[in-house]
Design an enzyme around this catalytic site. Structure first.
Site: not given
Ligand SMILES: Cc1cc2nc3c(=O)[nH]c(=O)nc-3n(C[C@H](O)[C@H](O)[C@H](O)COP(=O)(O)OP(=O)(O)OC[C@H]3O[C@@H](n4cnc5c(N)ncnc54)[C@H](O)[C@@H]3O)c2cc1C
Length: 422
Positions: A37, A119, A199, A311, A324
């Site tokens: 991370e 979250r 937001r 994502d 998510a």
């Molecule tokens: C306005 C808005 C509203 C939303 N509402 C919803 C909802 O109601 N329900 C829902 O299901 N989803 C919702 N989402 C989508 C949701 O926020 C994301 O899909 C979800 O957080 C993705 O999780 P993730 O773990 O894939 O990525 P992230 O949460 O982005 O986690 C990525 C992690 O990787 C780490 N990282 C980044 N780059 C590196 C690197 N190079 N090396 C090592 N670590 C790294 C970061 O620090 C972070 O901890 C919403 C999004 C937005 C923008």
């Protein structure tokens, strides 16, 4: 250690996707993992997240404990008579006979079809479920991946290097891992959707005093031309979460994707709307504005032994609140496939099988979500501002996402995997 017990997975990113994947992998005796991370600790932003029936099912299938712990922190609709209501949709714009007009009350099969959560609370609960002594390395920002040797090499910004049998990039919408999966830069970078979201979180007592108890404690969406505003309770009903979507002033986005304190632009976008929406905007003290991006369509989520999840693979606009949730579904399918690998040689076959079911579903949800954004902003081609047509679509489209039979989805992927082995 026998070959079957020695598959080591590097998980890049400890957000919801990465931590859920780690929990899911930990069930399988043939797998070990390290989470890398970039931040100095696990952490999430202070905003709400909604989950539908499909996401709830994915939690239960990965581990009943995820669902149990999640339920302790989640909010379901505030009032018993609203328990089975997804959202109440009304017109939020000003106009005689228009403002406040009921569009639809979309009902779900039961009260646990939709929930919302802070979250950070969800991530906290997930971290609690990581196995004892789990391996996490903080301050590890991935900058390089090399697949030319037997083990995949990961290079970090601090100059260190690590090795694994396979890498799963869970590093979010601006994924660094993605750059090592696609050669075409057009596939690597997310594109701006032309929408922004304001937001904010507001204490419930304050909200109730201004909006009244019913509006404050249940899920509502206010629609208008070029924007929509949604509100729902989080933090066990202690706070109201607000997300207000508006068209951006430009088709392109410059600067930071999340910017603080945008009262002026919020007033420009919503100051002329109806009373409820104006009051909601006044309640938000320090709104962040988020530029909404999504990933382009891709043919696959992996290249050899480097794969993407959440994502990093398929960032979507949030108009169905599914980003998510899709990460949870990914983790369910991918962990079971990797858990079935008898040796490292089968990892790519597992990734192919993951692709076979996850690419079509995730891309469809992304496309549906884009269309839903247009619908909610009253500019979808077929329905425009025809409230009956909007209501009919609101009642129909989301059900394909909720009703996914995830066990059958996994079975389909396992069949592809088994076939490729024979
Ligand atoms: C306005 C808005 C509203 C939303 N509402 C919803 C909802 O109601 N329900 C829902 O299901 N989803 C919702 N989402 C989508 C949701 O926020 C994301 O899909 C979800 O957080 C993705 O999780 P993730 O773990 O894939 O990525 P992230 O949460 O982005 O986690 C990525 C992690 O990787 C780490 N990282 C980044 N780059 C590196 C690197 N190079 N090396 C090592 N670590 C790294 C970061 O620090 C972070 O901890 C919403 C999004 C937005 C923008």
């Amino acid at each position: 250690m026998s070959e079957s017990k020695s598959i080591h997975i590097a998980i890049v990113g400890g957000g919801i996707g990465g931590v859920v994947l780690a929990i899911a992998l930990s069930k399988f005796p043939n797998l070990t993992f390290t989470i890398f991370e970039s931040r100095s600790a696990f952490g999430e932003i202070g905003a709400g997240l909604g989950f539908g029936a499909n996401s709830h099912l994915a939690m239960k299938l990965i581990s009943p404990l995820i669902w149990k712990n999640y339920k302790k922190r989640a909010s379901f609709n505030g009032w018993p008579e609203k328990e089975d209501v997804w959202f109440d949709f009304t017109v939020g714009e000003k106009g005689e006979g228009w403002e406040g007009k009921r569009i639809a009350e979309v009902k779900m099969e039961d009260g646990v079809t939709q929930s919302t959560c802070h979250r950070a609370h969800f991530l906290e609960e997930l971290v609690r479920l990581l196995p004892e002594g789990y391996d996490v390395q903080f301050n590890k920002k991935l900058v390089g991946v090399d697949q030319s040797s037997e083990k995949v090499s990961l290079k970090f910004a601090d100059g260190t290097e690590s090795f694994a049998d396979a890498v799963v990039g869970c590093d979010g919408i601006r994924s660094a891992t993605r750059g090592f999966v696609y050669d075409d830069p057009k596939l690597v970078s997310p594109r701006f959707t032309g929408k922004v979201a304001y937001r904010g979180l507001v204490p419930m007592a304050k909200t109730e005093a201004v909006l009244g108890k019913e509006k404050a404690n249940n899920r509502h969406m206010y629609l208008g031309h070029g924007g929509h505003v949604l509100t729902f309770p989080v933090g066990k009903g202690m706070m109201m979460n607000v997300v207000a979507f508006a068209d951006s002033q430009s088709d392109t986005w410059e600067g930071e994707w999340i910017q603080p304190l945008q009262h002026e632009s919020m007033t420009r976008d919503f100051g002329h709307w109806g009373e409820s929406v104006v009051k909601i905007m006044e309640l938000i003290q320090g709104p962040d504005v988020w530029a909404i991006f999504e990933h382009p369509e891709v043919p696959s989520f992996h290249e050899s032994r480097v794969c993407l999840l959440g994502d990093a693979a398929h960032a979507t606009s949030p108009h169905f609140g599914q980003g998510a949730g899709m990460a949870l579904e990914d983790a369910y399918v991918l962990s079971n496939l990797l858990g079935s690998c008898k040796s490292r040689d089968e990892i790519e076959k597992a990734f192919d099988a993951y692709d076979s079911v996850r690419v079509p579903r995730a891309l469809k949800v992304t496309a549906m979500s884009r269309k839903q954004g247009e619908l909610l902003d009253m500019k979808e081609e077929e329905s425009g501002d025809d409230l009956e047509k909007i209501a009919s679509s609101l009642n129909k489209e989301v059900r394909w996402i909720w009703d996914a039979d995830l066990r059958a989805h996994l079975k389909e992927a396992v069949e592809v995997f088994e076939k490729s082995r024979s």
